[in-house]
Scaffold this motif. Structure first.
Motif, PDB file in Angstrom:
ATOM      1  N   ALA A 129      11.163 -14.036   3.945  1.00  0.00           N
ATOM      2  CA  ALA A 129      10.231 -13.798   2.832  1.00  0.00           C
ATOM      3  C   ALA A 129      10.547 -14.727   1.660  1.00  0.00           C
ATOM      4  CB  ALA A 129      10.309 -12.335   2.390  1.00  0.00           C
ATOM      5  N   ALA A 130      11.835 -14.924   1.380  1.00  0.00           N
ATOM      6  CA  ALA A 130      12.228 -15.806   0.277  1.00  0.00           C
ATOM      7  C   ALA A 130      11.824 -17.251   0.555  1.00  0.00           C
ATOM      8  CB  ALA A 130      13.729 -15.709   0.039  1.00  0.00           C
ATOM      9  N   LEU A 131      11.981 -17.684   1.803  1.00  0.00           N
ATOM     10  CA  LEU A 131      11.613 -19.056   2.149  1.00  0.00           C
ATOM     11  C   LEU A 131      10.100 -19.248   2.074  1.00  0.00           C
ATOM     12  CD1 LEU A 131      12.244 -21.855   2.958  1.00  0.00           C
ATOM     13  CD2 LEU A 131      12.735 -21.103   5.283  1.00  0.00           C
ATOM     14  N   HIS A 132       9.339 -18.265   2.552  1.00  0.00           N
ATOM     15  CA  HIS A 132       7.883 -18.353   2.414  1.00  0.00           C
ATOM     16  C   HIS A 132       7.489 -18.425   0.936  1.00  0.00           C
ATOM     17  CE1 HIS A 132       6.510 -18.087   6.514  1.00  0.00           C
ATOM     18  NE2 HIS A 132       7.167 -16.961   6.757  1.00  0.00           N
ATOM     19  N   MET A 133       8.203 -17.664   0.097  1.00  0.00           N
ATOM     20  CA  MET A 133       7.920 -17.687  -1.334  1.00  0.00           C
ATOM     21  C   MET A 133       8.154 -19.080  -1.918  1.00  0.00           C
ATOM     22  SD  MET A 133       9.769 -15.467  -4.346  1.00  0.00           S
ATOM     23  CE  MET A 133       9.351 -13.886  -3.613  1.00  0.00           C
ATOM     24  N   VAL A 134       9.294 -19.680  -1.587  1.00  0.00           N
ATOM     25  CA  VAL A 134       9.622 -21.004  -2.105  1.00  0.00           C
ATOM     26  C   VAL A 134       8.609 -22.036  -1.627  1.00  0.00           C
ATOM     27  CG1 VAL A 134      11.289 -22.884  -1.877  1.00  0.00           C
ATOM     28  CG2 VAL A 134      12.073 -20.608  -2.512  1.00  0.00           C
ATOM     29  N   ILE A 135       8.232 -21.959  -0.358  1.00  0.00           N
ATOM     30  CA  ILE A 135       7.241 -22.901   0.174  1.00  0.00           C
ATOM     31  C   ILE A 135       5.911 -22.728  -0.545  1.00  0.00           C
ATOM     32  CG2 ILE A 135       5.893 -23.502   2.219  1.00  0.00           C
ATOM     33  CD1 ILE A 135       8.411 -22.817   3.878  1.00  0.00           C
ATOM     34  N   GLY A 136       5.520 -21.476  -0.777  1.00  0.00           N
ATOM     35  CA  GLY A 136       4.281 -21.229  -1.509  1.00  0.00           C
ATOM     36  C   GLY A 136       4.319 -21.786  -2.918  1.00  0.00           C
ATOM     37  N   LEU A 137       5.466 -21.623  -3.592  1.00  0.00           N
ATOM     38  CA  LEU A 137       5.607 -22.177  -4.939  1.00  0.00           C
ATOM     39  C   LEU A 137       5.551 -23.703  -4.907  1.00  0.00           C
ATOM     40  CD1 LEU A 137       8.431 -19.846  -6.295  1.00  0.00           C
ATOM     41  CD2 LEU A 137       6.027 -19.848  -7.011  1.00  0.00           C
ATOM     42  N   ALA A 138       6.171 -24.301  -3.884  1.00  0.00           N
ATOM     43  CA  ALA A 138       6.152 -25.758  -3.771  1.00  0.00           C
ATOM     44  C   ALA A 138       4.733 -26.281  -3.568  1.00  0.00           C
ATOM     45  CB  ALA A 138       7.051 -26.197  -2.611  1.00  0.00           C
ATOM     46  N   ARG A 139       3.912 -25.478  -2.912  1.00  0.00           N
ATOM     47  CA  ARG A 139       2.527 -25.886  -2.662  1.00  0.00           C
ATOM     48  C   ARG A 139       1.585 -25.504  -3.795  1.00  0.00           C
ATOM     49  NH1 ARG A 139       2.631 -23.841   3.674  1.00  0.00           N
ATOM     50  NH2 ARG A 139       3.735 -25.675   4.506  1.00  0.00           N
ATOM     51  N   GLY A 140       2.110 -24.833  -4.810  1.00  0.00           N
ATOM     52  CA  GLY A 140       1.277 -24.429  -5.935  1.00  0.00           C
ATOM     53  C   GLY A 140       0.353 -23.281  -5.631  1.00  0.00           C
ATOM     54  N   ASP A 141       0.718 -22.430  -4.675  1.00  0.00           N
ATOM     55  CA  ASP A 141      -0.123 -21.306  -4.280  1.00  0.00           C
ATOM     56  C   ASP A 141      -0.114 -20.231  -5.376  1.00  0.00           C
ATOM     57  OD1 ASP A 141      -1.683 -19.732  -2.311  1.00  0.00           O
ATOM     58  OD2 ASP A 141       0.094 -18.455  -2.308  1.00  0.00           O
ATOM     59  N   GLU A 142      -1.284 -19.917  -5.915  1.00  0.00           N
ATOM     60  CA  GLU A 142      -1.371 -18.967  -7.026  1.00  0.00           C
ATOM     61  C   GLU A 142      -1.007 -17.554  -6.595  1.00  0.00           C
ATOM     62  OE1 GLU A 142      -1.725 -19.576 -10.204  1.00  0.00           O
ATOM     63  OE2 GLU A 142      -1.698 -21.700  -9.683  1.00  0.00           O
ATOM     64  N   ARG A 143      -1.301 -17.179  -5.366  1.00  0.00           N
ATOM     65  CA  ARG A 143      -0.932 -15.836  -4.907  1.00  0.00           C
ATOM     66  C   ARG A 143       0.572 -15.667  -4.871  1.00  0.00           C
ATOM     67  NH1 ARG A 143      -4.180 -15.658   0.603  1.00  0.00           N
ATOM     68  NH2 ARG A 143      -3.265 -17.757   0.597  1.00  0.00           N
ATOM     69  N   THR A 144       1.292 -16.727  -4.514  1.00  0.00           N
ATOM     70  CA  THR A 144       2.752 -16.665  -4.524  1.00  0.00           C
ATOM     71  C   THR A 144       3.274 -16.516  -5.945  1.00  0.00           C
ATOM     72  OG1 THR A 144       2.861 -18.043  -2.538  1.00  0.00           O
ATOM     73  CG2 THR A 144       4.866 -17.850  -3.848  1.00  0.00           C
ATOM     74  N   ARG A 145       2.697 -17.263  -6.870  1.00  0.00           N
ATOM     75  CA  ARG A 145       3.137 -17.182  -8.266  1.00  0.00           C
ATOM     76  C   ARG A 145       2.951 -15.778  -8.837  1.00  0.00           C
ATOM     77  NH1 ARG A 145       4.232 -22.131 -10.223  1.00  0.00           N
ATOM     78  NH2 ARG A 145       3.326 -23.932  -9.164  1.00  0.00           N
ATOM     79  N   ALA A 146       1.986 -15.042  -8.316  1.00  0.00           N
ATOM     80  CA  ALA A 146       1.695 -13.707  -8.840  1.00  0.00           C
ATOM     81  C   ALA A 146       2.588 -12.627  -8.239  1.00  0.00           C
ATOM     82  CB  ALA A 146       0.230 -13.363  -8.585  1.00  0.00           C
ATOM     83  N   ALA A 147       3.360 -12.959  -7.221  1.00  0.00           N
ATOM     84  CA  ALA A 147       4.197 -11.944  -6.546  1.00  0.00           C
ATOM     85  C   ALA A 147       5.553 -12.542  -6.209  1.00  0.00           C
ATOM     86  CB  ALA A 147       3.507 -11.462  -5.267  1.00  0.00           C
ATOM     87  N   THR A 148       6.406 -12.662  -7.226  1.00  0.00           N
ATOM     88  CA  THR A 148       7.713 -13.282  -7.020  1.00  0.00           C
ATOM     89  C   THR A 148       8.859 -12.289  -7.156  1.00  0.00           C
ATOM     90  OG1 THR A 148       7.740 -13.952  -9.349  1.00  0.00           O
ATOM     91  CG2 THR A 148       6.948 -15.577  -7.748  1.00  0.00           C
ATOM     92  N   ARG A 149       8.574 -11.007  -7.095  1.00  0.00           N
ATOM     93  CA  ARG A 149       9.614  -9.982  -7.041  1.00  0.00           C
ATOM     94  C   ARG A 149       9.301  -9.082  -5.843  1.00  0.00           C
ATOM     95  NH1 ARG A 149      13.324  -9.244 -11.440  1.00  0.00           N
ATOM     96  NH2 ARG A 149      13.663 -11.375 -12.164  1.00  0.00           N
ATOM     97  N   ILE A 150      10.104  -9.174  -4.801  1.00  0.00           N
ATOM     98  CA  ILE A 150       9.837  -8.447  -3.561  1.00  0.00           C
ATOM     99  C   ILE A 150      11.043  -7.595  -3.189  1.00  0.00           C
ATOM    100  CG2 ILE A 150       9.384  -8.692  -1.082  1.00  0.00           C
ATOM    101  CD1 ILE A 150       7.970 -11.319  -1.678  1.00  0.00           C
ATOM    102  N   GLU A 151      10.795  -6.350  -2.784  1.00  0.00           N
ATOM    103  CA  GLU A 151      11.835  -5.493  -2.216  1.00  0.00           C
ATOM    104  C   GLU A 151      11.378  -5.026  -0.842  1.00  0.00           C
ATOM    105  OE1 GLU A 151      13.039  -2.132  -4.525  1.00  0.00           O
ATOM    106  OE2 GLU A 151      14.573  -3.269  -5.589  1.00  0.00           O
TER     107      GLU A 151
END
Length: 352
Positions: free
Chosen positions: A313-335
């Motif tokens: 999940a953390a790696l998908h998050m980083v990849i999404g941020l690298a691609r500028g994905d707005e949905r990733t930017r809106a959900a960067t705290r996951i449990e």
């Protein structure tokens, strides 16, 4: 010139704002340094004084400066505070699966037990310019976060060991719920004197698991006894030492919740040395559900922490941020949820 592009407003002849791309010379003038010094900071060269580096970094941030140009290789930096346990291997396994799917190579490093990696590590990351950085049980200083952000290198922290700024992306597990569930399991079996071999109090996950233990006692109407709580590092040797301390007490616990599986195996060893049988004389619950939990005798009841899934999940998050994905930017705290896995190390307390 491989650098580029800020759109920092600058003053025109009459003081009105004008917009334009800043150059190395613009940055150098604003920071009061030479263009070669700016270049050294951007290329993570070590021969720049810390105060000068920070001043240049501040100007880069003020100008919204981002370095352009192809990255040297599709890399993902995975950083551990220590890299010597099956816990680490589970995290690597989860990250490696996603990395392969995304065509990334993993660069593994450790900060030699320190919660914050040093500047030499950061200089190497800035020189490599990876797709992103994952830090495990670690944290970054504010200046380090700013340097990564200035270079456009996204990062996330897996299972942070301390408080982080709200804008730092994190992936963790429901540690409080795990401590609650482990303790409730033992209470439901009939245990009333339940000890804890906890992890270090400086770590958020340790404190959350202990708070869950206390909540389970309180909701069951059981008194919290601080004499039943001992704490140390998440290692087998610590579980052995602290387990002996608990089990040698005159009114010893009939069950123990361990901070992780390695500590639980240390408690196993302490119990054997003291002539106690598991689970007949002592029930034990671990935390993590490492592969070894299934192999020991008796197999260990534990709280499963989805380590591989957390890393993925953390790696998908980083990849999404690298691609500028707005949905990733809106959900960067996951449990991610923990769950109880019942095996043979827990049973009702002996009536003897």
């Amino acid at each position: 010139m491989p650098y580029a592009t800020p759109v920092k407003p600058t003053a025109g002849p009459l003081g009105e704002p004008i917009r334009g791309a800043a150059t190395l010379a613009d940055i150098a003038r604003a920071a009061g340094v030479s263009a070669s010094t700016v270049s050294k900071v951007l290329n993570a060269k070590g021969d720049v004084a810390a105060a000068t580096r920070e001043r240049v970094e501040a100007v880069l941030r003020e100008y919204g400066y981002r370095r352009r140009g192809p990255r040297t290789a599709p890399l993902l930096d995975l950083v551990f505070h220590e890299l010597q346990s099956a816990w680490s291997l589970e995290v690597i396994r989860g990250a490696e699966k996603v990395a392969q799917e995304e065509g990334l190579s993993l660069v593994l490093s450790q900060s030699e037990g320190r919660s914050t990696p040093g500047q030499s590590w950061l200089d190497g990351v800035l020189a490599r310019r990876p797709t992103g950085v994952l830090l495990v049980l670690s944290k970054l200083e504010a200046a380090q976060c700013r340097q990564l952000t200035t270079r456009g290198i996204p990062f996330a922290v897996i299972d942070p060991d301390g408080e982080l700024d709200v804008d730092v992306p994190t992936v963790g597990a429901t540690n409080w719920q795990g401590g609650l569930t482990a303790t409730r399991h033992l209470i439901q079996l009939g245990h009333r004197r339940i000890g804890v071999v906890a992890g270090p109090s400086r770590m958020l996950c340790s404190r959350a698991r202990l708070d869950g233990y206390r909540a389970a006692l309180e909701t069951a109407g059981l008194r919290f006894d601080p004499k039943l709580v001992v704490a140390g590092e998440f290692h087998h040797d610590e579980g052995h030492r602290l387990g002996k301390e608990l089990l040698r007490s005159e009114d010893r616990p009939t069950a123990v919740v361990a901070g992780n599986d390695l500590q639980a195996l240390g408690v196993y060893e302490a119990a054997r040395e003291l002539g106690l049988r598991i689970p007949q004389d002592l029930s034990v619950v671990g935390f993590d559900d490492l592969p070894v939990a299934r192999w020991v005798g008796p197999p260990l009841t534990t709280i499963r922490q989805p380590l591989a899934e957390m890393a993925a999940a953390a790696l998908h998050m980083v990849i999404g941020l690298a691609r500028g994905d707005e949905r990733t930017r809106a959900a960067t705290r996951i449990e991610l949820a923990t769950e109880l896995v019942v095996r043979a190390s827990t049973a009702p307390p002996s009536k003897a």
